[in-house]
Enzyme design. Structure first.
Site, PDB file in Angstrom:
ATOM      1  N   HIS A 265       0.820  -1.221   0.000  1.00 43.51           N
ATOM      2  CA  HIS A 265       0.000   0.000   0.000  1.00 43.51           C
ATOM      3  C   HIS A 265       0.856   1.274   0.000  1.00 43.51           C
ATOM      4  O   HIS A 265       0.349   2.366  -0.252  1.00 43.51           O
ATOM      5  CB  HIS A 265      -0.993   0.000   1.181  1.00 43.51           C
ATOM      6  CG  HIS A 265      -0.364   0.160   2.541  1.00 43.51           C
ATOM      7  ND1 HIS A 265      -0.109  -0.897   3.376  1.00 43.51           N
ATOM      8  CD2 HIS A 265       0.039   1.281   3.212  1.00 43.51           C
ATOM      9  CE1 HIS A 265       0.412  -0.450   4.511  1.00 43.51           C
ATOM     10  NE2 HIS A 265       0.517   0.870   4.410  1.00 43.51           N
ATOM     11  N   ASP A 296       0.138  -7.746   1.082  1.00 39.92           N
ATOM     12  CA  ASP A 296       0.539  -6.363   1.330  1.00 39.92           C
ATOM     13  C   ASP A 296       2.060  -6.228   1.409  1.00 39.92           C
ATOM     14  O   ASP A 296       2.610  -5.552   2.302  1.00 39.92           O
ATOM     15  CB  ASP A 296      -0.106  -5.826   2.609  1.00 39.92           C
ATOM     16  CG  ASP A 296      -0.012  -4.291   2.696  1.00 39.92           C
ATOM     17  OD1 ASP A 296       0.114  -3.649   1.635  1.00 39.92           O
ATOM     18  OD2 ASP A 296      -0.037  -3.752   3.836  1.00 39.92           O
ATOM     19  N   SER A 377       4.758   2.366   7.965  1.00 38.63           N
ATOM     20  CA  SER A 377       4.415   1.203   7.134  1.00 38.63           C
ATOM     21  C   SER A 377       5.591   0.784   6.279  1.00 38.63           C
ATOM     22  O   SER A 377       6.226   1.603   5.612  1.00 38.63           O
ATOM     23  CB  SER A 377       3.223   1.536   6.236  1.00 38.63           C
ATOM     24  OG  SER A 377       2.073   1.762   7.020  1.00 38.63           O
TER      25      SER A 377
END
Length: 534
Positions: A265, A296, A377
């Site tokens: 993402h 992911d 992230s």
């Protein structure tokens, strides 16, 4: 001066009183013996004036002597004729005593026939001075004669020639006053110094103090033990990078071969150049090698690594709840941020992604209370040895269940993809450019609220049947409406939990399954197969 007999002048007593002398009692004078009194001399060239024998006070309170001339003294007789014949510088031999047997100096009021003691000889006349040489200054004049009424010049203004000279003793100051003075000076100096120091260093009304100084910082060693948090951070930070794309930013870490691992993402919306910045502030461009939407995960290949160290991958299957972990990344663009916590839970079913129309990812995650925020992230979650055990991917917020990359803050619920699960995906992407996702070939009923996970009974809106013909579920004997209660030996109660458990396995893995059909519990084995990557 004549030889006529003269009587003492009646003013003699008054003269004695005016000079502060005591009056002499005649009766006391008769009872006392005559006192030797030094007569007062006149200048040698001057005849005695009338009343020359004025009464003179005797020394030490004695009787008053009258040096007046006897009435029967013949003319030309010296005033110091003795009462008997004697040789003296003032009388020739054989001089007779005046009439009445008294001397020339009768004591008034004394007994008849008494005689006065002989006076001491006068001082010799001064020798004649020799003539002065031409041009010499004359000698100073002689001192003035002693005052009248004082015997031989004795008195307060003339020294007594009969007394020996006084030697003035030299006295030294006592040491006691010197000590007192020194103490007083020391006290005054100390008080003045203290007052000056106070005035110079006192704080004024505003609270400032010109003489205020903090103590110097303590010296110490900045080196830390390798297994401490600081030691691990120093080891890991050089391998962590910041990733910037057109529509967002995130973190990543460098692994073997110069590849960078991150979340899908983070780079999902990258339509242009991807920039990587290292901890030394050097930047380089990177290429997208491949990605896995369902996991992911994404792999990047930077143009330069600048000799930065590569991180070591750990074993997430050996992680237990309570283990200390450290999260490193670039939250909100703050590169090199280090947070620490523990492993709060394992195999937590989490969905990540799904923003801006992207496909959601299902993760069997490691839960940690280490602070993870937007920008973390893709960064590493490491153990106490600095080995990667997870990839930070999602956080829970109060607004919604779980988000990936959304602008929300940490509430102590962070999630990371286990590194053992990521390892397989990374290897597939690097070797093939894509990753395979395991599946069982069945649709799930999301409305079911009972125990376990129920397989759908009717086709989906897309027209897909509940059981794919010839798929893993069909081959294992599963039917629409069956309720799966255990997968790979672990209970399942939620559709997301079952999906996460399936995707955490590699295609071709055989997994034991327990299910219920018509109230009866049954068992079977499902061999997972690969699903096409979306």
């Amino acid at each position: 001066m004549t030889d006529e007999a003269r009587t003492p002048e009646p003013e003699a007593a008054d003269v004695r009183e005016s000079q502060g002398l005591e009056k002499t009692d005649p009766e006391a004078a008769q009872a006392s013996e005559p006192t030797h009194v030094r007569p007062s001399f006149l200048p040698a060239d001057e005849a005695p004036p009338p009343g020359w024998g004025s009464p003179t006070p005797a020394l030490s309170g004695g009787p008053t002597l009258d040096f007046g001339r006897p009435d029967d003294r013949p003319s030309g007789t010296p005033p110091f004729a003795p009462s008997h014949q004697t040789d003296s510088p003032f009388h020739g031999p054989g001089n007779a005593t005046p009439q009445g047997g008294t001397g020339a100096f009768p004591v008034p009021g004394g007994p008849a026939g008494g005689s006065a003691p002989p006076p001491p000889p006068p001082p010799p006349p001064p020798p004649s001075a020799p003539p002065l040489p031409p041009g010499a200054a004359p000698p100073p004049p002689p001192p003035p004669p002693p005052p009248q009424g004082t015997p031989f010049g004795s008195g307060p203004m003339w020294p007594n020639p009969m007394e020996p000279p006084r030697v003035r003793e030299r006295r030294f100051p006592s040491i006691g006053p010197l000590i007192v003075i020194a103490l007083v000076v020391a006290l005054v100096a100390g008080a003045a110094g203290s007052a000056g120091t106070y005035l110079l260093t006192r704080a004024n009304d505003s609270g400032s103090n010109p003489g205020y100084n903090l103590e110097p910082p303590p010296s110490g060693n900045v080196n830390r033990a390798p297994d401490s948090i600081a030691g691990v951070a120093q080891q890991v930070i050089p391998s962590v990078v910041s990733i910037q794309v057109a529509d967002g930013a995130g973190s990543g870490f460098l692994i073997k071969g110069g590849y960078v691992i991150t979340n899908n993402h983070v780079v999902a919306d990258a339509r242009g150049e991807i920039t990587i910045q290292y901890s030394n502030r050097k930047k380089t461009s990177a290429q997208l090698v491949g990605r896995s939407i369902s996991s992911d995960l994404a792999v990047l290949k930077p143009d330069e690594t600048f000799a930065m160290p590569e991180m070591q991958l750990g074993n997430s299957d050996q992680v237990v709840v309570g283990d200390p972990v450290i999260a490193i990344g670039s939250p909100l663009g703050l590169a090199g941020t280090v947070t620490t916590g523990i492993v709060s839970a394992l195999n937590r079913p989490v969905t990540a992604g799904g923003e801006r129309g992207s496909v959601e990812s299902f993760i069997s995650a490691i839960q940690t209370d280490a602070a993870i925020n937007p920008g973390n992230s893709g960064g590493p979650l490491v153990d106490s040895g600095g080995r990667v055990v997870g990839v930070n991917s999602a956080i829970a917020s109060l607004g919604r269940g779980t988000v990936g990359g959304g602008q929300v803050g940490s509430i102590g619920l962070g999630f990371a993809i286990p590194i053992n699960q990521a390892r397989r995906v990374i290897e597939e992407i690097i070797t093939t450019g894509k990753s395979q996702t395991a599946r069982i070939g069945a649709s799930l009923d999301l409305q079911y609220q009972g125990q376990g996970v129920r397989i759908a009974s009717t086709p989906q809106q897309s027209g897909q049947p509940p059981i794919v013909a010839g798929g893993p579920a069909d081959k294992a004997g599963l039917k629409p409406g069956d309720v799966v209660i255990e997968f790979d030996g672990k209970p399942v109660d939620d559709p997301t939990e079952l999906i996460v458990a399936i995707r955490s396995k590699a295609p071709g893995t055989k997994v034991p399954v327990k299910f219920q059909r018509g109230g009866q519990e049954q068992s079977t084995t499902v061999t997972l197969e690969s699903a096409p990557e979306e």
